[in-house]
Design a protein around this motif. Structure first.
Motif, short mmCIF file in Angstrom:
data_model
loop_
_atom_site.label_atom_id
_atom_site.label_comp_id
_atom_site.label_asym_id
_atom_site.label_seq_id
_atom_site.Cartn_x
_atom_site.Cartn_y
_atom_site.Cartn_z
N ALA A 42 0.84 -1.21 0.00
CA ALA A 42 0.00 0.00 0.00
C ALA A 42 0.87 1.25 0.00
O ALA A 42 0.54 2.25 -0.65
CB ALA A 42 -0.93 0.00 1.20
N ASP A 45 3.03 3.08 -3.38
CA ASP A 45 2.52 4.06 -4.34
C ASP A 45 2.78 5.46 -3.79
O ASP A 45 2.44 5.75 -2.64
CB ASP A 45 1.01 3.85 -4.52
N ILE A 47 1.35 8.34 -4.25
CA ILE A 47 0.16 9.07 -3.80
C ILE A 47 -0.27 8.57 -2.43
O ILE A 47 -0.58 9.37 -1.53
CB ILE A 47 -0.99 8.96 -4.83
N ARG A 48 -0.28 7.26 -2.24
CA ARG A 48 -0.69 6.71 -0.93
C ARG A 48 0.30 7.08 0.16
O ARG A 48 -0.10 7.38 1.29
CB ARG A 48 -0.89 5.20 -1.03
N THR A 78 -10.20 8.87 -7.50
CA THR A 78 -8.88 8.26 -7.40
C THR A 78 -8.34 8.39 -5.98
O THR A 78 -7.78 7.43 -5.43
CB THR A 78 -7.91 8.90 -8.41
N ILE A 79 -8.52 9.55 -5.37
CA ILE A 79 -8.11 9.74 -3.97
C ILE A 79 -8.87 8.78 -3.08
O ILE A 79 -8.30 8.13 -2.19
CB ILE A 79 -8.32 11.20 -3.51
N HIS A 81 -10.10 5.90 -3.86
CA HIS A 81 -9.54 4.55 -4.08
C HIS A 81 -8.27 4.36 -3.26
O HIS A 81 -8.10 3.33 -2.59
CB HIS A 81 -9.27 4.32 -5.57
N HIS A 82 -7.38 5.33 -3.32
CA HIS A 82 -6.12 5.22 -2.58
C HIS A 82 -6.36 5.16 -1.07
O HIS A 82 -5.68 4.41 -0.34
CB HIS A 82 -5.17 6.37 -2.93
N VAL A 85 -7.45 1.69 -0.18
CA VAL A 85 -6.31 0.76 -0.15
C VAL A 85 -5.56 0.90 1.19
O VAL A 85 -5.21 -0.10 1.82
CB VAL A 85 -5.36 0.99 -1.35
#
Length: 128
Positions: A42, A45, A47-48, A78-79, A81-82, A85
């Motif tokens: 996780a 990435d 962004i994460r 998208t945010i 989704h991250h 996760v």
């Protein structure tokens, strides 16, 4: 009021230290390796990783999803989704308050990752 408690001081929680001995002392078991690999995956990435940092450094230790969208050049879905996760990996907790969802870092998850990567103060082999 949120459902999480204050952040503990790392290194003073015997339970966290006992659950995850550093890799240099003993090999990981199958279950621990699977759990920790989900966390590291996780965080692999960018962004994460940035989202986790933004949440952890946000005033009060928690952030509304509305505060997390601005710093990124990606869409709100998208945010979301991250963040999902990160939540499924056990790195953040969340709570819906009205129309917004608030996120906070789970200190026990960071303690597990930190304990795994801890290097003993005195190592058997020192570089020459």
């Amino acid at each position: 009021m949120s459902k999480h408690s204050g952040l503990p001081v790392l290194g003073q929680d015997d339970e966290a230290a006992a659950c995850c001995a550093p890799m240099v002392r003993e090999p990981l078991g199958e279950e621990a390796a699977a759990e920790l690999s989900r966390m590291f995956k996780a965080l692999s990435d960018p962004i994460r990783l940035r989202l986790l940092s933004l949440i952890a450094s946000h005033e009060g230790g928690e952030a509304c999803v509305c505060d997390l969208i601005g710093p990124f050049d990606v869409s709100q879905p998208t945010i979301s989704h991250h963040l999902k996760v990160l939540r499924e990996a056990g790195l953040v907790g969340s709570e819906r308050r009205g129309t917004w969802v608030y996120y906070w870092v789970l200190p026990e998850a960071l303690a597990k990752l930190s304990a795994l990567l801890e290097i003993p103060a005195v190592s058997a082999k020192t570089p020459v």
